[in-house]
Design a protein around this motif. Structure first.
Motif, PDB file in Angstrom:
ATOM      1  N   VAL A   1       7.160 -19.767 -33.575  1.00  0.00           N
ATOM      2  CA  VAL A   1       7.574 -18.886 -32.480  1.00  0.00           C
ATOM      3  C   VAL A   1       8.750 -18.023 -32.901  1.00  0.00           C
TER       4      VAL A   1
ATOM      5  N   ARG B   1       7.941 -13.734 -33.116  1.00  0.00           N
ATOM      6  CA  ARG B   1       8.390 -12.898 -31.994  1.00  0.00           C
ATOM      7  C   ARG B   1       8.954 -11.548 -32.431  1.00  0.00           C
TER       8      ARG B   1
ATOM      9  N   GLU C   1       6.647  -7.460 -26.872  1.00  0.00           N
ATOM     10  CA  GLU C   1       6.274  -8.253 -25.704  1.00  0.00           C
ATOM     11  C   GLU C   1       6.665  -7.561 -24.406  1.00  0.00           C
TER      12      GLU C   1
ATOM     13  N   THR D   1       3.477 -14.115 -24.030  1.00  0.00           N
ATOM     14  CA  THR D   1       4.798 -14.706 -23.838  1.00  0.00           C
ATOM     15  C   THR D   1       4.686 -16.113 -23.261  1.00  0.00           C
TER      16      THR D   1
ATOM     17  N   LEU E   1       3.561 -18.599 -25.957  1.00  0.00           N
ATOM     18  CA  LEU E   1       4.659 -19.017 -26.834  1.00  0.00           C
ATOM     19  C   LEU E   1       5.574 -20.010 -26.124  1.00  0.00           C
TER      20      LEU E   1
ATOM     21  N   ASP F   1      10.701 -17.897 -19.252  1.00  0.00           N
ATOM     22  CA  ASP F   1      10.805 -17.598 -20.676  1.00  0.00           C
ATOM     23  C   ASP F   1      12.246 -17.713 -21.157  1.00  0.00           C
TER      24      ASP F   1
ATOM     25  N   ALA G   1      13.663 -20.428 -23.761  1.00  0.00           N
ATOM     26  CA  ALA G   1      14.370 -20.017 -24.976  1.00  0.00           C
ATOM     27  C   ALA G   1      15.668 -20.801 -25.137  1.00  0.00           C
TER      28      ALA G   1
ATOM     29  N   ARG H   1       0.050 -13.036 -34.748  1.00  0.00           N
ATOM     30  CA  ARG H   1       0.245 -11.580 -34.652  1.00  0.00           C
ATOM     31  C   ARG H   1      -1.103 -10.858 -34.604  1.00  0.00           C
TER      32      ARG H   1
ATOM     33  N   PRO I   1      12.516 -10.670 -25.176  1.00  0.00           N
ATOM     34  CA  PRO I   1      12.061 -11.964 -25.698  1.00  0.00           C
ATOM     35  C   PRO I   1      12.365 -12.205 -27.176  1.00  0.00           C
ATOM     36  N   ALA I   2      12.036 -11.242 -28.036  1.00  0.00           N
ATOM     37  CA  ALA I   2      12.203 -11.464 -29.477  1.00  0.00           C
ATOM     38  C   ALA I   2      13.664 -11.590 -29.860  1.00  0.00           C
TER      39      ALA I   2
ATOM     40  N   THR J   1      15.284 -14.834 -28.502  1.00  0.00           N
ATOM     41  CA  THR J   1      14.867 -15.997 -29.286  1.00  0.00           C
ATOM     42  C   THR J   1      15.603 -16.050 -30.614  1.00  0.00           C
ATOM     43  N   THR J   2      15.722 -14.914 -31.298  1.00  0.00           N
ATOM     44  CA  THR J   2      16.437 -14.880 -32.575  1.00  0.00           C
ATOM     45  C   THR J   2      17.908 -15.223 -32.385  1.00  0.00           C
TER      46      THR J   2
END
Length: 805
Positions: free
Chosen positions: A42, A46, A51, A75, A78, A137, A141, A457, A530-531, A534-535
């Protein structure tokens, strides 16, 4: 290279044996390994996908045929994978009877407050489907961050996580470069060669604001990578540059004894990682995000000297000084925004924040629901405000506006709790370790992760041309594998992970990256994409895990009654219930709706005006609307499609067909207003459908319904010229079905609304000239005013009132 490929020495074999034995004693079970793999999947995928929490397609995406993202089901899938990873971790620790203690993260209190705020905000949210998806979400996270801290029990796992983050970031950066070097020049050349035909096919006039807005975005050539917004891309690249710097320091700062060839490999690839950090930061320039550059540069200029100056202080003193410095920087940002020129980006943000405070006066306790801010904001937006934003552009104001006072308290608790943990010193190991320790499996894990990440992906690209899918999968995958392979090398044994303790400076660089991202979040939206969220939270987990690495108490107690085992037993059943509830209550309905929404869109795009396809398209939209009783997208989209293929079509169908279709559209658009009652745009659609039915059928009931819907749309967005124009057009059409005094009142009100619309449009600030109506539109409105005025006698026309601009 002969020496590099030779068999390991006896010391190396002894080290390997020691490491393997230690891993066995730690009680890491197969379910935990699977859970770690799922989390890395995940985290890695992402940043490579765009997203969206909303299943609706934005208008500009629809008109210009831009990528719309894979939709909320991706989303939610994930999120389900992350919850499954939590279940597997708890089950694995029960199964193997591990005594690994729970590692506190400082996030627990904030997550409890956030959950309360999210639940309360659902009673106020207009679009509850989006609010549920976005809230769950973000909460998942945060849970992923807590879970990752528990799973990162060895230094090699920390290095693996950093390499995953870095490989995805490098792939993202290459996409940005390709956009600037290849895609933008080709797109501009193609656009300029067929500009009139391009807009004619879209039904847009050459002097419409949409044309100028599109050209400003196109010629600006701001790279976005796989994201929809360039500022979010800049924030992501800036954070990734800090993580690359941390990985480089981890390679270059080791002082343990090793042979010369291994040292040369480590130094060379450490320098490559440092160069990659510089390249990632340089790629921020391609996005045009000045805020990300400033946040990264300011953090480096202030944070690095601060680390050196306070290195001998106690951690509590460092924490206090750190908070003073952070609050000072945050205050400086707010003061600068307050004094910034109105036409500047910071001036815009100050305007957003001031308007948001007006919203908070009405929704202080409840908030408006996640991803519902843009809908509620329009009621408070003045005409002088430049944009119809979806986010306040401040991480703390966003939490406050979305989830009320509990959300504001949660954001503070999250930052304070995590900050306290990050300020603590990195603990030394209390058990004997061999700093030359290596862990097997680099190549196998790289291939497995790459296949998993790019399989996910590829799933998001299904439905596109096969040649494009191959290209869009193969090129990023090659870049990802090359970067991953380069980042992992720390010796001349390429299939071995270094299990050497992470240097304190490397861990501190990760923390500085987290703080730099938070600083940019003071003026941007990346913390809730989202991406990037998460990072950011994965980087936070790395920073927290480094501070607990190699601690004996996390790995020595293997009793089935140990604290770690009891914690896993208590958490297992609630986690299983959460996972099952997420699938049943959040994932199932959107997934069922999407199975019909996508075919409806595909058929509508290919056979927009074919009678044979109308029944199938409407059937798909109906099933999608029933499948998800919370989502307004399917009914609203179906009504818009009916309008496009009947009233607005170049060759409209026959009268009976139009009447039947408009009747269907009225039912569907009314359903959309019930599911999203604060959304001005769905009332625009409902008013347009009712007005069209009134015109076709000569039905006064439909004319009244159109007028009522237009009034609601105006109440939801009172300073919108388009809302005033809609009401004026609706009243003008309604007047055709009336006579006597009723007709005169409707025409008088229509004239007033036309004048209000023109005045509001003229009141737009000078920097928003591109958003003003075209001269052709203004002339049409002025001509309509003259026509209606001629119908009325001069004594019956009321004097216009000044608009509230």
């Amino acid at each position: 290279m002969t020496h590099a490929m030779s068999a390991p020495s006896s010391d190396a074999r002894q080290t390997e044996s020691t490491t393997d034995t230690r891993s066995t004693k730690s009680g890491v079970s197969t379910p935990e390994r699977i859970a770690f793999f799922l989390v890395l999947l995940v985290v890695g995928v992402r940043p490579l996908v765009s997203e969206t929490y909303d299943s609706a397609i934005p208008a500009i995406v629809q008109v210009l045929n831009l990528p719309a993202g894979p939709g909320p089901v991706f989303t939610l899938t994930l999120g389900s994978l992350l919850l499954l990873a939590a279940v597997l971790t708890a089950f694995g620790r029960c199964w193997c009877q591990s005594g690994a203690r729970y590692r506190p993260t400082g996030l627990a209190a904030g997550m409890v407050l956030l959950t309360m705020g999210m639940l309360i905000s659902l009673f106020v949210a207009s679009n509850r489907r989006v609010a549920l998806t976005a809230s769950s979400d973000w909460l998942i996270a945060l849970s992923m961050c807590v879970l990752l801290v528990q799973l990162l029990r060895r230094p090699w796992q920390v290095r693996l996580t950093l390499c995953i983050l870095l490989a995805s970031a490098a792939t993202f950066a290459i996409q940005c470069v390709m956009q600037r070097v290849v895609e933008f020049p080709e797109t501009i050349a193609s656009y300029e060669a067929s500009k009139p035909e391009f807009w004619e096919a879209q039904g847009v006039g050459p002097d419409e604001p949409l044309v100028r807005l599109y050209e400003r975005r196109l010629y600006g050539q701001e790279a976005t990578g796989f994201f929809p917004l360039s500022n979010v891309a800049g924030s992501y690249l800036m954070l990734s540059a800090w993580l690359a710097a941390a990985l480089a320091i981890g390679k270059l700062s080791r002082r343990n004894p090793e042979d010369d060839e291994a040292r040369r490999f480590r130094v060379v690839f450490g320098l490559i990682a440092a160069a990659l950090a510089v390249a990632l930061f340089g790629c921020v320039l391609l996005t045009g995000s000045k805020g990300a550059l400033l946040a990264g540069g300011l953090t480096a200029a202030v944070g690095l000297p601060w680390l050196w100056a306070t290195r001998r202080l106690a951690w509590k003193s460092r924490l206090v000084l750190g908070w003073i410095m952070i609050l000072g920087v945050a205050g400086a940002v707010v003061l600068y925004a307050r004094q910034a020129p109105p036409a500047s980006s910071m001036g815009f943000r100050w305007d957003y924040w001031r308007t948001t405070t007006n919203l908070l006066k009405d929704y202080f306790w409840t908030g408006v629901g996640a991803e519902n801010f843009g809908t509620f904001y329009l009621q408070y937006k003045p005409i002088t405000s430049p944009e119809e934003i979806r986010d306040p552009h401040n991480v703390f104001l966003t939490g406050f506006a979305q989830w009320g006072i509990f959300g504001a308290a949660a954001m503070g608790a999250l930052v304070v709790g995590a900050g306290r943990r990050l300020a603590q010193p990195i603990k030394a190991s209390t058990q004997p370790t061999n700093d030359a320790g290596l862990h097997k499996g680099t190549i196998g894990r790289a291939v497995a992760l790459a296949l998993g990440i790019f399989a996910i992906r590829t799933w998001t690209l299904l439905g596109l041309q096969p040649s494009y899918i191959v290209f869009a999968t193969a090129v990023p995958m090659i870049a990802w594998l090359l970067t991953f392979a380069t980042a992992t090398v720390e010796s001349n044994q390429f299939n071995r992970w270094s299990d050497v303790r992470i240097p304190p400076l490397a861990g501190n660089l990760v923390v500085l990256g987290v703080l730099a991202f938070l600083l940019h979040g003071m003026i941007d939206v990346a913390a809730f994409y989202p991406a990037t969220a998460t990072t950011w939270l994965a980087a936070l987990a790395v920073g927290l895990a480094v501070r607990a690495q190699n601690v004996a108490t996390t790995e020595q107690n293997n009793s089935s009654t140990g604290p770690g085992h009891r914690t896993a037993q208590l958490a297992l059943l609630p986690l299983m219930a959460l996972w099952a509830g997420h699938l049943a209550l959040l994932w199932w309905a959107p997934a069922a709706a999407q199975r019909h929404l996508i075919p409806a869109r595909n058929l509508a795009a290919r056979n927009a005006e074919m009678a044979s396809a109308r029944s199938a398209i409407l059937d798909h939209y109906r099933v999608a609307a029933v499948a998800d009783p919370l989502d307004p997208t399917a009914p609203a989209e179906a009504a818009e499609w009916v309008m496009k293929t009947t009233v607005l079509a170049t060759q409209p169908p026959e009268g009976p067909v139009i009447r039947k279709l408009l009747g269907e559209a009225k039912v569907l658009s009314h359903l959309a207003t019930q599911r999203d009652p604060r959304n001005s745009s769905v009332f625009h659609t409902y008013a347009a459908v009712c007005a069209s039915r009134a015109h076709v059928l000569g039905n006064e009931v439909d004319a009244q319904a159109a007028g009522g819907a237009a009034r609601v749309a105006l109440a939801l967005y009172p300073n919108s010229p388009n809302s005033h124009l809609l009401l004026a057009d609706t009243l003008s059409g309604w007047a055709l079905l009336e006579s006597g005094k009723g007709k005169q009142l409707l025409l008088t009100e229509a004239i007033e609304e036309y004048r209000q619309a023109l005045a509001l449009d003229a009141a737009r600030p000078a920097e928003e000239e591109l958003r003003r109506w075209s001269p052709q539109t203004r002339r049409r409105i002025e001509a309509e005013i003259d026509t209606l005025t001629a119908v009325l006698s001069p004594t019956e026309e009321t004097a216009p009132t000044a608009p509230d601009a």
